[in-house]
Design a protein around this motif. Sequence first.
Motif, PDB file in Angstrom:
ATOM      1  N   UNK A  22       1.688  -1.617  -2.932  1.00 41.83           N
ATOM      2  CA  UNK A  22       0.410  -0.781  -2.459  1.00 41.83           C
ATOM      3  C   UNK A  22       0.606   0.645  -2.183  1.00 41.83           C
ATOM      4  N   UNK A  23       1.798   0.764  -1.442  1.00 48.79           N
ATOM      5  CA  UNK A  23       2.326   2.390  -1.200  1.00 48.79           C
ATOM      6  C   UNK A  23       2.107   2.928  -2.550  1.00 48.79           C
ATOM      7  N   UNK A  24       2.764   2.462  -3.604  1.00 46.43           N
ATOM      8  CA  UNK A  24       2.623   3.205  -4.850  1.00 46.43           C
ATOM      9  C   UNK A  24       1.331   3.324  -5.263  1.00 46.43           C
ATOM     10  N   UNK A  25       0.768   2.385  -5.282  1.00 47.44           N
ATOM     11  CA  UNK A  25      -0.950   2.449  -5.833  1.00 47.44           C
ATOM     12  C   UNK A  25      -1.724   3.496  -5.042  1.00 47.44           C
ATOM     13  N   UNK A  26      -1.502   3.488  -3.720  1.00 38.88           N
ATOM     14  CA  UNK A  26      -2.228   4.380  -2.755  1.00 38.88           C
ATOM     15  C   UNK A  26      -1.875   5.667  -2.800  1.00 38.88           C
ATOM     16  N   UNK A  27      -0.500   6.318  -3.292  1.00 37.30           N
ATOM     17  CA  UNK A  27      -0.002   7.251  -3.300  1.00 37.30           C
ATOM     18  C   UNK A  27      -0.520   7.960  -4.693  1.00 37.30           C
TER      19      UNK A  27
ATOM     20  N   UNK B 242      -5.332  -3.138  -4.397  1.00 35.93           N
ATOM     21  CA  UNK B 242      -6.696  -2.363  -4.577  1.00 35.93           C
ATOM     22  C   UNK B 242      -7.306  -1.702  -3.356  1.00 35.93           C
ATOM     23  N   UNK B 243      -7.047  -2.136  -2.372  1.00 34.38           N
ATOM     24  CA  UNK B 243      -7.467  -1.578  -1.008  1.00 34.38           C
ATOM     25  C   UNK B 243      -6.618  -0.413  -0.722  1.00 34.38           C
ATOM     26  N   UNK B 244      -5.392  -0.407  -1.026  1.00 37.43           N
ATOM     27  CA  UNK B 244      -4.519   0.709  -0.758  1.00 37.43           C
ATOM     28  C   UNK B 244      -4.906   1.892  -1.976  1.00 37.43           C
ATOM     29  N   UNK B 245      -5.132   1.627  -2.981  1.00 33.45           N
ATOM     30  CA  UNK B 245      -5.779   2.672  -4.031  1.00 33.45           C
ATOM     31  C   UNK B 245      -6.915   3.034  -3.853  1.00 33.45           C
ATOM     32  N   UNK B 246      -8.102   2.317  -3.083  1.00 28.59           N
ATOM     33  CA  UNK B 246      -9.264   2.811  -2.822  1.00 28.59           C
ATOM     34  C   UNK B 246      -9.126   3.744  -1.437  1.00 28.59           C
TER      35      UNK B 246
END
Length: 125
Positions: free
Chosen positions: A53-58, A105-109
């Motif tokens: 999640x951290x990687x996708x959000x970053x 998906x939420x972290x990427x959003x």
Amino acid sequence: MVVDQEQRTAAAGGSTPTGISVAIGWAVMIGAALLAGALFSPAELPARTLLMSVAAGAYAAVVADLRAVVAVTGLAMATFVGFLAHRFGELTGGGDAWSYAIVIAFAATLGAGYRWLRSIAPAGD
């Protein structure tokens, strides 16, 4: 009709093509999955989810192309379910792997939202 003879196809500082952005993001997500697999046991799904999640959000906070962000997020979710939650790339089966993948998906959003907010902020602030 006037033809612009000075038009250049590749301008310095232009946007990155979507395919290149997806390839870079995919490499980042594979690296995050390998790191999560090395650091945490298969029973530690929340920790593996957090790392992905951290990687996708970053990634979403850095890349402006939303098509690339959506593609990389989908691939990250499938990688998490298939290789970190289950074995051998199996995307079906028991367990709550897809409910954990929703967090990615939420972290990427959130990352894309952060990028959007930074883009509309006044330059003086």
